[in-house]
Write a protein that holds these residues in place. Structure first.
Motif, mmCIF file in Angstrom:
data_model
loop_
_atom_site.group_PDB
_atom_site.id
_atom_site.type_symbol
_atom_site.label_atom_id
_atom_site.label_comp_id
_atom_site.label_asym_id
_atom_site.label_seq_id
_atom_site.Cartn_x
_atom_site.Cartn_y
_atom_site.Cartn_z
ATOM 1 N N GLU A 65 -13.551 -0.090 53.220
ATOM 2 C CA GLU A 65 -14.310 -0.879 54.185
ATOM 3 C C GLU A 65 -14.007 -0.427 55.616
ATOM 4 N N ASN A 66 -15.081 -0.072 56.325
ATOM 5 C CA ASN A 66 -14.970 0.407 57.714
ATOM 6 C C ASN A 66 -14.106 1.663 57.830
ATOM 7 N N ASP A 67 -13.852 2.328 56.698
ATOM 8 C CA ASP A 67 -13.046 3.558 56.667
ATOM 9 C C ASP A 67 -11.606 3.345 57.110
ATOM 10 N N ARG A 68 -11.174 2.091 57.178
ATOM 11 C CA ARG A 68 -9.803 1.809 57.624
ATOM 12 C C ARG A 68 -9.218 0.665 56.805
ATOM 13 N N VAL A 69 -7.931 0.757 56.520
ATOM 14 C CA VAL A 69 -7.211 -0.344 55.883
ATOM 15 C C VAL A 69 -5.760 -0.278 56.368
ATOM 16 N N LEU A 70 -5.196 -1.408 56.721
ATOM 17 C CA LEU A 70 -3.852 -1.460 57.286
ATOM 18 C C LEU A 70 -2.809 -1.446 56.175
ATOM 19 N N ARG A 71 -1.783 -0.595 56.348
ATOM 20 C CA ARG A 71 -0.681 -0.524 55.392
ATOM 21 C C ARG A 71 0.636 -0.755 56.112
ATOM 22 N N ASP A 72 1.699 -1.021 55.345
ATOM 23 C CA ASP A 72 3.010 -1.232 55.958
ATOM 24 C C ASP A 72 3.829 0.049 56.027
ATOM 25 N N VAL A 73 3.199 1.192 55.707
ATOM 26 C CA VAL A 73 3.832 2.497 55.858
ATOM 27 C C VAL A 73 2.858 3.386 56.632
ATOM 28 N N PRO A 74 3.362 4.363 57.376
ATOM 29 C CA PRO A 74 2.464 5.209 58.197
ATOM 30 C C PRO A 74 1.737 6.269 57.372
ATOM 31 N N GLU A 75 0.873 5.833 56.472
ATOM 32 C CA GLU A 75 0.104 6.743 55.640
ATOM 33 C C GLU A 75 -1.323 6.248 55.516
ATOM 34 N N GLY A 76 -2.252 7.181 55.299
ATOM 35 C CA GLY A 76 -3.623 6.802 55.034
ATOM 36 C C GLY A 76 -3.821 6.461 53.563
ATOM 37 N N VAL A 77 -5.041 6.109 53.212
ATOM 38 C CA VAL A 77 -5.379 5.754 51.842
ATOM 39 C C VAL A 77 -6.374 6.771 51.309
ATOM 40 N N ASP A 78 -6.051 7.402 50.204
ATOM 41 C CA ASP A 78 -6.948 8.372 49.581
ATOM 42 C C ASP A 78 -8.026 7.653 48.774
ATOM 43 N N ALA A 79 -9.179 8.277 48.662
ATOM 44 C CA ALA A 79 -10.283 7.665 47.929
ATOM 45 C C ALA A 79 -10.078 7.774 46.426
ATOM 46 N N VAL A 80 -9.653 8.940 45.930
ATOM 47 C CA VAL A 80 -9.507 9.150 44.489
ATOM 48 C C VAL A 80 -8.259 9.977 44.214
ATOM 49 N N HIS A 81 -7.482 9.573 43.223
ATOM 50 C CA HIS A 81 -6.381 10.376 42.695
ATOM 51 C C HIS A 81 -6.713 10.750 41.265
ATOM 52 N N ALA A 82 -6.624 12.018 40.929
ATOM 53 C CA ALA A 82 -6.887 12.474 39.569
ATOM 54 C C ALA A 82 -5.766 13.392 39.128
ATOM 55 N N SER A 83 -5.143 13.094 38.003
ATOM 56 C CA SER A 83 -4.033 13.903 37.491
ATOM 57 C C SER A 83 -4.322 14.333 36.067
ATOM 58 N N GLY A 84 -4.141 15.609 35.775
ATOM 59 C CA GLY A 84 -4.268 16.103 34.416
ATOM 60 C C GLY A 84 -2.934 16.054 33.699
ATOM 61 N N THR A 85 -2.938 16.441 32.438
ATOM 62 C CA THR A 85 -1.713 16.418 31.662
ATOM 63 C C THR A 85 -0.798 17.576 32.045
ATOM 64 N N VAL A 86 0.481 17.428 31.737
ATOM 65 C CA VAL A 86 1.452 18.505 31.917
ATOM 66 C C VAL A 86 1.661 19.170 30.554
ATOM 67 N N PRO A 87 2.275 20.370 30.504
ATOM 68 C CA PRO A 87 2.495 21.002 29.198
ATOM 69 C C PRO A 87 3.253 20.089 28.236
ATOM 70 N N LEU A 88 2.834 20.078 26.966
ATOM 71 C CA LEU A 88 3.422 19.182 25.979
ATOM 72 C C LEU A 88 3.858 19.970 24.749
ATOM 73 N N PRO A 89 5.181 20.155 24.551
ATOM 74 C CA PRO A 89 5.660 20.797 23.318
ATOM 75 C C PRO A 89 5.445 19.856 22.136
ATOM 76 N N THR A 90 4.703 20.311 21.132
ATOM 77 C CA THR A 90 4.416 19.453 19.984
ATOM 78 C C THR A 90 5.455 19.572 18.884
ATOM 79 N N GLY A 91 6.179 20.699 18.857
ATOM 80 C CA GLY A 91 7.152 20.891 17.790
ATOM 81 C C GLY A 91 6.522 21.242 16.466
ATOM 82 N N GLY A 92 5.204 21.462 16.452
ATOM 83 C CA GLY A 92 4.520 21.780 15.201
ATOM 84 C C GLY A 92 3.728 23.057 15.315
ATOM 85 N N ALA A 93 2.679 23.155 14.499
ATOM 86 C CA ALA A 93 1.876 24.375 14.451
ATOM 87 C C ALA A 93 1.088 24.600 15.729
#
Length: 311
Positions: free
Chosen positions: A47-75
């Motif tokens: 809203e209005n491109d601004r939002v107040l926080r209690d730390v000196p950081e902005g707010v990102d619109a979207v965070h997207a994280s993929g998986t990290v390598p996963l050892p399955t221990g199988g085939a």
């Protein structure tokens, strides 16, 4: 307000963490007789491109994280990591800094995997890593060992030109404090090539302005010309040099008993070489003929009397 969704099929609740063991798909459908109303399917805004926080950081619109390598221990072995964001379109991803106005015409013209738009004070695309940015032409195979050879800021690999630059104030600029500004290397052709229609092909400024080093028996420099002189030294204007007097120069003794300097047998006509003996006396030699029935032939360039420099 209730908790967020815990399983597939539950209703999503805003302001809460929603979980699901299955994927979520949002599909835009045409149904209005006037057509689809907006140019997006999902919009995340503040809203209005601004939002107040209690730390000196902005707010990102979207965070997207993929998986990290996963050892399955199988085939399956180790599952590779996943991407944070995958986007497909006229451009895969379009990004603008706050001060850059959106340019839809440019978006339709570029057609890039990533289109970044900055301003005069902000870069359009910024990359940091080892290397920071990697680019391949469409038909070039990836070479991981080449990428890791040195921590370059930008690496370009292609079957044609690796990196090409064009600018009104220089095409490519290289700077360094302790090493070369621009390096060129080749196995079968010139390491660096410069061409110009109306000025020097290569201009060097420094102390010295240009330096050539021929490894082994190679020449330090080679100069060719179709019709003009191979080399030009621009005269420096001075006061009158003074009167002239006849002089008889002295030449180094050279005879069949191998007295004289040992100069290359395979020298080419037109080559110059300067020699320095243990006493510090420097002499200049010129190759008058290349190897034929016998070895190349050299002659000393005879000079006038030596004098002390005063400048």
């Amino acid at each position: 307000m209730g908790a967020g969704a815990d399983n597939a099929g539950d209703k999503m609740v805003v302001g809460r963490t929603n979980e699901s063991e299955e994927r979520t798909v949002l599909v835009a459908k045409g149904g209005d007789e006037d057509g689809y109303g907006e140019d997006y399917v999902l919009r995340v805004a503040i809203e209005n491109d601004r939002v107040l926080r209690d730390v000196p950081e902005g707010v990102d619109a979207v965070h997207a994280s993929g998986t990290v390598p996963l050892p399955t221990g199988g085939a399956l072995g180790t599952l590779p990591p996943g991407n944070g964001l995958v986007a497909v379109g006229a451009n895969g991803v379009v990004g603008y800094v706050h001060d850059a106005p959106r340019d839809k015409l440019q978006e339709q013209q570029v057609h890039a995997g990533v289109l970044g738009a900055g301003t005069t004070a902000s870069p359009g695309v910024f990359g940091r890593g080892a290397p920071g940015v990697v680019g391949y032409s469409q038909d070039a195979a990836r070479d991981v060992a080449w990428e890791a050879a040195d921590p370059s800021a930008v690496c370009g690999r292609a079957t044609g030109i690796g990196v090409r630059g064009k600018g009104d104030d220089g095409g490519v600029r290289g700077e360094s404090e302790n090493n070369f500004g621009v390096e060129g290397k080749s196995t079968l052709a010139s390491g660096v090539r410069g061409a110009s229609e109306r000025a020097a092909g290569v201009f060097g400024e420094g102390s010295p302005g240009v330096m050539g080093n021929g490894p082994g028996s190679g020449n330090g420099g080679v100069f060719e010309s179709e019709k003009g002189a191979q080399l030009r030294l621009t005269p420096r204007r001075m006061s009158p040099l003074g009167p002239t007097v006849p002089t008889t120069p002295e030449a180094v003794l050279v005879n069949e008993r191998q007295r004289g300097p040992r100069l290359p047998k395979n020298g080419q006509a037109g080559e110059f070489t300067a020699l320095d003996d243990p006493a510090g006396t420097c002499t200049l030699w010129f190759c008058v003929s290349g190897p034929g029935p016998g070895p190349a032939r050299w002659a000393q360039v005879l000079l006038g009397p030596a004098f002390d420099g005063r400048a």
